[in-house]
Structures are given as structure tokens and as C-alpha cells.
Design an enzyme around this catalytic site. Structure first.
Site, PDB file in Angstrom:
ATOM      1  N   HIS A 198      81.290  -8.664 -82.467  1.00 40.35           N
ATOM      2  CA  HIS A 198      80.389  -8.824 -81.330  1.00 40.35           C
ATOM      3  C   HIS A 198      79.048  -9.294 -81.860  1.00 40.35           C
ATOM      4  O   HIS A 198      78.563  -8.786 -82.862  1.00 40.35           O
ATOM      5  CB  HIS A 198      80.220  -7.507 -80.576  1.00 40.35           C
ATOM      6  CG  HIS A 198      79.498  -7.658 -79.277  1.00 40.35           C
ATOM      7  ND1 HIS A 198      78.137  -7.625 -79.184  1.00 40.35           N
ATOM      8  CD2 HIS A 198      79.952  -7.887 -78.026  1.00 40.35           C
ATOM      9  CE1 HIS A 198      77.787  -7.799 -77.919  1.00 40.35           C
ATOM     10  NE2 HIS A 198      78.865  -7.961 -77.204  1.00 40.35           N
TER      11      HIS A 198
ATOM     12  N   LYS B  95      83.943 -12.121 -64.301  1.00 39.34           N
ATOM     13  CA  LYS B  95      82.950 -13.178 -64.062  1.00 39.34           C
ATOM     14  C   LYS B  95      83.392 -14.096 -62.927  1.00 39.34           C
ATOM     15  O   LYS B  95      82.591 -14.620 -62.173  1.00 39.34           O
ATOM     16  CB  LYS B  95      82.718 -13.988 -65.342  1.00 39.34           C
ATOM     17  CG  LYS B  95      81.575 -14.999 -65.221  1.00 39.34           C
ATOM     18  CD  LYS B  95      81.168 -15.533 -66.580  1.00 39.34           C
ATOM     19  CE  LYS B  95      82.109 -16.604 -67.047  1.00 39.34           C
ATOM     20  NZ  LYS B  95      81.878 -17.912 -66.382  1.00 39.34           N
TER      21      LYS B  95
END
Length: 994
Positions: A204, A646
């Protein structure tokens, strides 16, 4: 952060009154004998020592949490002392004033406090800003350490008191199944024999902590734990001195790396968690499981069903920096770590197993192993175990050398005899484990079973679980890249001039013909594009790695953006071109098999809806049945939580995932194929995050079935696995939930399920319409998002090894559609709106209830929603996660980010819509659950937020100020560093909201 350095400082609390109850005085911990009290430093007994006092009556939650408040105050005071000592009174006073003003702004939405805060932050120099950011960031980290310690403390107190097993443990799962009549020995045995559980670590961009920082935090956690034991005054003073030194080390250590992160950095970061937690705690978890099974009458050694996976070094989707070379580096570094562990453990065993055959016998197999050892020492002639272990050590050292090269792994002297390099290497980890089994069996036969328990048994389990590869590396790439490479191979081979332009049916015809032809498409006499060479090079390296480290080292290939059947078949063809596919597809007796399982990743709402149809068509292709047979009639499917969120919002994403899973289960059952779902969950609720235990238990009936893979996203790895005890608990939670979900699937299938599902569909449709109306249909929303969140700074800073999207650098052409799901969700978390975890739910419930023709029908609909929450784990988990996200949102702080939007009309329009939906959602949640306070059903998390957020808010205010300066053209390097620090600090403060 209270410093003990002055009278002024003494009046300040290390934690604001919003963070701890007024009665939680600074710690005065008892020493072992009534000696003088040190300043906040006396030790505290862990738990009552007798059974009568082990279950105190009438203790409140605040009583139980008092040690936590004491630890937070204590660590805050130490940090305050260090800040004052290192930076001076001026910086310390600024930190305190900012904290107090931010708390006032948070509690009272005080506009005057907001103006004061803004003026104060504007006056800070770049140097002061960085110091202030570091102070609040480190407090978040220290508060996390204190919380983790308290979790471990409470669990130990429960155990000492003989309390019933807690939810999330294997013991609890077995008790629950036994009570329900679902836990016969045969059933449990079959579960473990067929189970496969694999957490998959991913990188990440914002949460790659330096090893130096992790090491210091690990030491602080260990020293804090020591203070729960009875200590003398001298021991206590020594403990505090060490703690102060480690906090000082933190302060004097760079939080961030100087250079941009590389894939190699991400690899090393992941490996640090193996050293800290997985190498020891995973074998320990197996021992705990077997102990729990024994208590339920099942004495059996469970297979190595729980293994580790990784995307780091193999995930190429959107990251051209991941290549064959990084894949090679990932497996080499992983192997080095596991070989070092094995060698160290074997060496220590050699010191411990001093068993003499003059006193006790040994098995023939053990004697043969000792005889084969190169050890020639006359002092060990009667010590067969030591001699055998020297032989094992030399073979291990040779195994590392032939795979990794000379000197890669430190090797000790193995005593007198042949050098380690002359020994015969192990062919594979199974051969190594077999030698360890010889030692174990011999000890068991000769009254030495207890000698195997401390080290030999965990080592043998590690060999079975980690092999010589440590973790299986998944390969991942986008389907459009595969199509481009296949098109090039077909065109250069004279088979098809424009493959990409073909309709789907013709694509499949061409692909199947190529797979049925034993001849390769690639020619050594032709040159290919860099893209084709890179992609094929990765697969060729994977082929070599499997030969070198075993088939488990690389066994899965994930296809991002799977939209058609040809997306799957293209990867089979690429495997054929790189030696990973044997035989010919669809021809009789061709014995076709693929080395890497092709795993579709369904991500968008449309793809989720098409998932079962795509898999049905894939299974129907000629020869695919034979491939499945070689895979044990198993097939994995990955589901993407981030992109679907999303695309359609929180509620619709969850619902479409649920529907896709059920459709896949029906198809796989019909075809007699075992389905393994791979859940691409993120850290945020919007990306599928939230408590893992509840997430697995809320899966649709029949979808777990003993096997599950799930991503452990980089932004939450530290919070879940940096502390070994917490890490083992998190690993056990996955096992317990999988056990329960598999053997009691009916718990997620209430009687009114059809009515519940119909209501969910109605809610989902309305929620998606509301979400898309804001995100995709509101004029100017893209500009609002890019202005009111740190997304631009995240992209410009190039945090992580994946390069920023060039499209996002052009304000005229950027679109939400082009944004990757991770920075999308991450940015909403940074500005404290966390919109991806709740938006649309309030409007959906309002539309559902308002659609009732009369009051009576409305009442029925409310009652149905309440029943759904009480009896349907899927819906209850969804609401619980939403409750958590709403608790972490802060509209006052978010309003400061909204001020970054230059267009006042746009700012007002969008922010007011978001605020209105937040209130609608909070009201809807209250009507369904009956709880008007956030986290009423989760007091532990409510406490955590209360403790931490007064120190998190200043980081948000500082981030807004730094972003203002950055966007105004300030190019100061310290300013950019300050922004990066706030990003990390806020992520640490939110914990599972990265």
C-alpha cells in the site's frame, strides 16, 4: 502530551478530558513491595491471584479500561517530555495549544476556535510544522500500542478467570457448533482435511513503515507489557528509562524514507511482519487449534490448511515497476528469510536435544539419519539427535546455497566434519519436513514427546506451511495487457492480423485453435515489443521459480478487469508460450494442464452481474473440464470490493457481491466444481474492510465451504500483525469464522430471506441512483473531489512503487472513472468524510419507506428492516460497518477541507448535499437499530475513537494548512514532507481506514 518538566506542564493532561474519564488519574502503579512511588511509574499487577477475586463484582467498563487510560497518559507524558527536551518549550507549547483548540472546535463546532486554529497554523514555520505533525503522529502510534496492549491484557484476564471462550476463537466456534449439533468428530476432521485459508499480503502506498520505526514500536510494546508484572522499584525505574530511550529513538528517527519507495522496499516491509509475527505465531496457532480440538475429543494433527500469500513483487496491474526481476527478488528474499529461520531453529535444537543413547533409545530411522551426518566429533558419538541435526543443518545450508547463491544466508559452523556446502541439498521442503518427522517420531517412541513441543514441533509445522518459498506469490495483470500481448504474438506468427478487433466468438475460436496446436506462436528469430518481452519474461521466471522452490511458490494468475471469457483463455495461451501449459487443449488424451490457475477478478457492478455467465461459458469450452480435473475440480474466483464501491456505492457494492456469490455457488454446484472465493477486501469499509470475523460470517450460505482467500491490504497490516499476540488473534479469527460459516451456513439464511432480499434489491437500486447522482452526475463534482481531498498531493508525491496516473495530472481531462479505487477511498478517509462507506444509504431507506402507500405499510417496512438487522448477519454486518464509518466521520473537520474548493457555489452545493445525506443515513440507522448514539453496540471501538481522535484532529487541520501552502506554489521540501507525514499520521489514527 504532558511534560513533567515544569509547573505549567503539570497542569496539562497528556490526554484531553474527552479522551479519558476524569477519574483516570496519572498512573501510580504498585511496586512489588510498598516502596516510594515513582512519577507515574509504579507497576500494576495483571490480574487477581486467587479465584475468589478473579471475578470482581460490579466492575464498570471504566474500571476495566482504567489501565488503558493510564498507559495512554503515561506514554503521552513520555512523548511530551521528549518533545520538550528535543525541541524546546516553544514547540511543546504550540503542540498543546493546537491540541486544546482543536478539541474545542471538535466538541463545540466553535467558529472562533476554527479561526484561531487557522491563524495559529498559518504562522507556523516549515520546521515547526514538521515537529508538530510528528508529535501528533507519534501519539497516534503510541495510543495504538496502548490499545493493543489492553486487548492482550483483557484476553489474559479472561483466561485467568476461567471465562468462557470468546467469539472469534476456535474454541468458541467449536462450542457453538457443538451446541447446534454441527460438530461431530467426523465433520470437524473433514473440514480441516479439505480446508484452505490464505491471507494474501499486498503493498500500500502510504503505509510502508520503516523497519527502524517498527522495531522501536515493538520494543515499546514489549516494555509496556512488562509493566503489568510486579516489579521492584529498581526494575520499574530501569523499565521507564528504556521506554524513554525508545521514545527518544522514535523522535530522532526519520518517519519517512528519503528516497521514493521501490518494490524492493515493499518486499522488505512485508518480510518484517514474518519475522515479527508469522514465523512464530502461525505454528503456535496450529498448536492452539489442535489443543482446542483435543478438548472436544478429537486428537489429530491437522493438515497445513492455513498458508500465506503475497501480491508484492507479482502484482503488475498498473505498476510497470513490477517485472521478472522484482518477482525474482521477491521469491529470493522470501526464501532467504525462511532459510535463515530454519537454520537458526535447527541450530538451537542441536543445543537443546542433548539426548544420549546411553540413557535412552532411538528409532532406526533416527539412527540412520545420525549415521548419514557429516559430524565426526568424538564428543557426540552417543548423541544421535545432535548428530542428525548437524546433518539436517548442512543439508539446509546447501539447499539455500543452490537456490540463492553463496553467502546469501548466514551459515554457522556445523561442528567437525564436512563443510555445509558439500552436503546434498534437499530436493524440496517436504524432504526437510520428513527428516524433522523422523526426529519427532523417535522422541515420541522413547518418552521424549515433551522435548519436541517447544521448538521441534513448531519448526516441523513451519516447514509444512512455509516450504522453501515462505508465501505463494500471485501474479496479477490487467486483461487489456494480455490482449495486447496475445494480439502481437498472433500477428507476428501470421495467425491473425488484428486479434483485438475480433468479436468475442472469433477471439475464442482463434485462441482455442492455438491451444490445440502443439507448436508455439513465438519464434526465436523474431523481435517483439518491450511490453510483450516483459510480460512473457514474468511468466518464464514464474516457470523457473516453480522448478526451483516448488509449485506452491507461484500457483495463481489473477486477471484484473475480467469482462469476457477470452480474458481467461488469453492467459492460458500465454502460459503455453512460456512452458507453464502442458499438452494440447481440447484434443483426446492430450493430458492438458496449466501450471497457474487462471483466476478472474470481477470488479465493477456490471462485471459482478455477469460473473456466473462468464464462468458458465468458460466451463463449457472444449478441454476446460480436463484442466479443472487436474486442479482437483476446484476453481477460484476473485471478487473486487474497491472498484464495485467506486462504481455503485457502498450498499450496491455489497449487495451485488452477495448476489454474484450466490449465482456462482449455484453454477459450481450444478457443475460439481468446488468454488473458492478470493475476497479483494481493503482496509476501509468502502473497500470491503471492517472486522474480518463478522465479514466471513455474513457471507451468503454455501459460499465459504472450508476455503477462502482474502487480501490483507498494506494499510492495515501494521495494525493487525505488528504485535505478535494481536497478530495470532487476527489469524485465529479467520480460522474460527471459516469453521463456523462452513459448518453452520444456515445461520445466514433466516426464514424470511426472500422478503429480505427483495427489500435489499429495492434499497440497492435507490442507493446506487443516489450515489451516482452525486459522484457521476453532479456538474463540477470531479473538481470538488480533487480540491477538497489530498488526492492531488498523494499523486504528486509518488508515494509507493506504483507511478501516479498521468491522466490525474491534467485538470482539464481528469475523471473519477480514471482514478484507481485505492486512492479514491483513501482520500475520502483523509478528509474525514469516508463517503465510500455510507453515502446513499439514507436516501435509499427514505425512498423505501416513503414509497409505502400508507402509514400501516410504512410501519411494516420499518419492522421488516428491523427484522433484517436482528436475524440476517449480512444486513447486520453492513449496518455495523456503516455505524463504525459514521462514527469516524467528522463533518466539522471535513468542512475545513471543503474550504479548499475555490468555487464557493460548488463548495456549498456539494458539501451541503453530503452533509444532508450523512444526517439522512444517521437517522435511518437509528430508526432501524434503535440506537441514536454511534457505536452503542460496540463500546470498545467507541472508547478507542474517544481516546484517539482528539490527537487525530490536529493532523487534519495541519494537513489542510499544508495543502493550502502547497497549492499556492510553496515548493519547500519540508512542506512536502509535512504533507506526507500527515497522510501517514491520519492513516495510523484511523487504523482500519486507509
Amino acid at each position: 502530551m504532558k511534560s513533567s518538566g515544569s509547573a505549567r506542564a503539570t497542569r496539562r493532561n497528556a490526554v484531553s478530558s474527552s479522551s479519558a474519564p476524569a477519574h483516570a488519574e496519572p498512573p501510580a502503579r504498585r511496586a512489588a513491595k510498598p516502596a516510594r512511588k515513582l512519577d507515574g511509574a509504579a507497576a500494576r499487577p495483571l490480574a487477581p491471584t486467587n479465584a475468589a477475586s478473579a471475578k470482581p463484582q460490579g466492575r464498570t467498563r471504566e474500571d476495566k479500561d482504567r489501565p488503558l487510560f493510564e498507559d495512554i497518559r503515561y506514554l503521552g507524558r513520555l512523548l511530551g517530555d521528549v518533545v520538550r527536551e528535543q525541541e524546546g518549550d516553544a514547540v511543546f507549547d504550540v503542540v498543546e495549544t493546537i491540541r486544546q483548540t482543536a478539541v474545542k472546535f471538535r466538541r463545540e463546532d466553535d467558529k472562533a476556535a476554527a479561526q484561531t486554529l487557522e491563524k495559529m497554523l498559518r504562522k507556523l514555520t516549515p520546521e515547526q510544522t514538521v515537529s508538530v505533525v510528528r508529535a501528533f503522529s507519534y501519539f497516534s502510534h503510541l495510543a495504538n500500542i496502548a490499545e493493543d496492549r489492553h486487548h492482550n491484557r483483557r484476553r489474559r484476564i479472561h483466561a485467568l478467570a476461567g471465562s468462557a471462550a470468546q467469539a472469534g476463537t476456535v474454541a468458541y466456534a467449536l462450542d457453538k457448533l457443538k451446541q447446534a449439533g454441527d460438530a461431530s468428530s467426523k465433520t470437524i476432521k473433514q473440514f480441516f482435511e479439505g480446508a484452505l485459508i490464505v491471507p494474501v499480503l499486498t503493498a500500500h502506498p502510504t503505509e510502508v513503515q520503516r523497519k527502524s520505526i517498527l522495531d522501536a514500536q515493538h520494543d515499546i510494546a514489549r516494555l509496556l507489557a512488562e509493566r503489568d508484572q510486579p516489579l521492584t522499584a529498581r526494575e520499574l525505574a530501569h523499565n521507564e528509562a528504556l521506554l524513554r530511550a525508545r521514545v527518544t529513538t522514535l523522535w530522532q528517527t526519520r518517519m519517512l524514507r528519503d528516497a521514493r519507495l521501490t518494490v524492493a522496499d515493499e518486499i522488505e516491509n512485508a518480510l518484517s511482519y514474518y519475522r515479527a509475527t508469522f514465523l512464530d505465531e502461525l505454528p503456535a496457532l496450529y498448536a492452539d487449534i489442535e489443543e482446542a480440538l483435543a478438548e472436544h475429543g478429537l486428537r489429530a494433527r491437522v493438515p497445513a490448511f492455513f498458508q500465506m500469500g503475497s501480491w508484492i513483487g507479482g502484482d503488475r496491474d498498473g505498476n510497470p515497476n513490477v517485472t521478472a526481476a522484482t518477482l525474482d527478488e521477491a521469491i529470493s528474499r522470501q526464501a532467504a528469510v525462511i532459510f535463515e529461520h530454519y537454520l537458526e531453529q535447527v541450530h538451537k535444537l542441536g543445543a537443546e536435544l542433548s539426548v544420549s543413547n546411553l540413557l535412552v533409545g532411538a528409532s532406526d530411522a533416527l539412527k540412520a539419519l545420525a549415521a548419514a551426518s557429516p559430524d565426526q566429533s568424538p564428543h557426540r558419538v552417543d548423541e544421535p539427535y545432535r548428530r542428525a541435526l548437524i546433518g539436517v543443518y548442512t543439508r539446509l545450508a546447501a539447499s539455500a546455497r543452490v537456490r540463492l547463491g553463496e553467502g546469501t544466508v548466514p551459515v554457522r559452523s556445523a561442528g567437525r566434519g564436512a563443510a555445509p556446502v558439500r552436503a546434498t541439498p534437499y530436493a524440496d521442503a517436504e524432504e526437510f519436513a520428513a527428516d524433522l518427522r523422523v526426529l519427532t517420531d523417535s522422541l515420541a517412541l522413547h518418552h521424549g514427546e515433551s522435548l519436541a513441543t517447544p521448538r521441534l514441533a513448531p519448526l516441523m509445522r513451519a516447514a509444512e506451511v512455509f516450504g522453501f518459498h515462505l508465501a505463494s506469490i500471485d501474479l496479477r495483470q490487467s486483461s487489456d495487457i494480455h490482449e495486447a500481448v496475445v494480439a502481437e504474438l498472433l500477428a507476428r506468427g501470421g495467425v491473425e492480423a488484428d486479434y483485438a478487433a475480433l468479436p468475442e466468438a472469433d477471439k475464442l475460436r482463434v485462441l482455442l485453435a492455438a491451444l490445440a496446436d502443439p507448436r508455439p506462436l513465438r519464434s526465436p528469430y523474431l523481435d517483439y515489443s518491450d511490453l510483450a518481452k516483459s510480460e512473457l519474461g514474468v511468466l518464464e521466471r514464474a516457470h523457473a521459480i516453480r522448478a526451483q522452490f516448488g509449485a506452491r511458490a507461484v500457483r495463481n494468475y489473477i486477471i484484473s478487469h475480467t469482462e469476457t471469457v477470452s480474458d481467461l483463455v488469453e492467459v492460458l495461451l500465454l502460459q503455453k508460450e512460456t512452458g507453464l501449459f502442458e499438452g494440447t487443449l481440447g484434443t483426446p488424451h492430450a493430458n492438458a494442464r496449466n501450471g497457474l490457475m487462471v483466476i478472474p477478478l470481477f470488479e465493477t457492478i456490471a462485471d459482478l452481474r455477469n460473473a456466473s455467465d462468464i464462468m458458465r461459458a468458460f466451463f463449457a469450452l472444449p478441454g476446460v473440464g480436463e484442466l479443472l480435473a487436474h486442479q482437483g475440480h476446484e476453481q477460484e474466483v476473485m471478487l473486487g470490493y474497491s472498484d464495485s464501491n467506486k462504481d455503485g456505492g457502498f450498499l450496491t457494492s455489497n449487495w451485488e457481491l452477495y448476489r454474484a456469490e450466490l449465482a456462482l455457488v449455484d453454477l459450481f454446484d450444478e457443475r460439481g466444481i468446488k468454488l473458492r472465493l478470493f475476497h479483494g477486501r481493503g482496509g476501509t469499509v468502502g473497500r470491503g474492510g471492517g472486522p474480518t470475523y463478522q465479514a466471513i460470517l455474513s457471507q451468503p450460505p454455501g459460499t465459504v465451504n472450508g476455503q477462502i482467500r482474502l487480501t490483507e491490504q498494506g494499510e492495515v497490516i501494521a495494525s493487525k500483525f505488528a504485535n505478535p499476540e494481536i497478530g495470532r488473534r487476527n489469524l485465529e479469527t479467520v480460522v474460527a469464522a471459516t469453521l463456523e460459516a462452513t459448518l453452520a451456513p444456515h445461520s445466514n439464511a433466516p426464514k424470511q430471506l426472500p422478503a429480505f432480499e427483495a427489500a435489499m434489491q429495492t434499497l440497492s437500486d435507490a442507493a446506487m441512483a443516489s450515489y451516482r447522482a452525486l459522484v457521476y452526475e453532479t456538474p463540477g463534482f470531479t473538481d470538488y473531489f480533487f480540491s477538497s481531498t489530498p488526492i492531488t498531493e498523494i499523486a504528486e508525491l509518488n508515494i509507493g512503487s506504483r507511478p501516479a496516473s498521468r491522466k490525474l495530472q491534467d485538470p482539464k481531462n481528469r475523471k473519477i472513472e480514471d482514478l484507481r479505487a485505492i486512492p479514491w477511498g483513501f482520500s475520502w478517509g483523509q478528509c474525514r468524510l469516508l463517503l465510500t462507506g455510507w453515502y446513499g444509504f439514507g436516501s435509499a431507506v427514505a425512498a423505501y419507506l416513503d414509497g409505502a402507500p400508507d402509514a400501516a405499510e410504512r410501519g411494516k417496512r420499518v419492522a421488516l428492516l428491523k427484522k433484517m438487522n436482528k436475524t440476517w448477519p449480512f444486513f447486520a454486518n453492513l449496518l455495523s460497518n456503516m455505524d463504525m464509518v459514521l462514527a469516524k466521520t467528522d463533518l466539522a473537520v471535513a468542512s475545513r477541507y471543503a474550504q479548499l474548493v475555490a468555487d464557493k457555489k460548488l463548495r456549498k452545493h456539494v458539501f451541503e448535499r453530503i452533509v444532508a445525506e450523512w444526517h439522512r443515513t444517521a437517522d435511518a440507522l437509528a430508526e432501524i437499530t434503535g440506537a441514536h448514539a454511534r457505536l452503542a453496540a460496540n463500546p470498545l471501538l467507541a472508547r478507542s475513537i474517544k481516546n484517539r481522535f482528539p490527537y487525530l484532529d490536529p493532523l487534519n487541520h495541519l494537513q489542510v494548512e499544508l495543502i493550502k501552502r502547497h497549492r499556492a506554489g510553496d515548493t519547500n521540501a519540508r512542506l512536502r514532507r509535512g504533507i506526507h507525514l500527515t497522510i501517514n499520521g491520519i492513516a495510523a489514527g484511523l487504523r482500519n481506514t486507509g
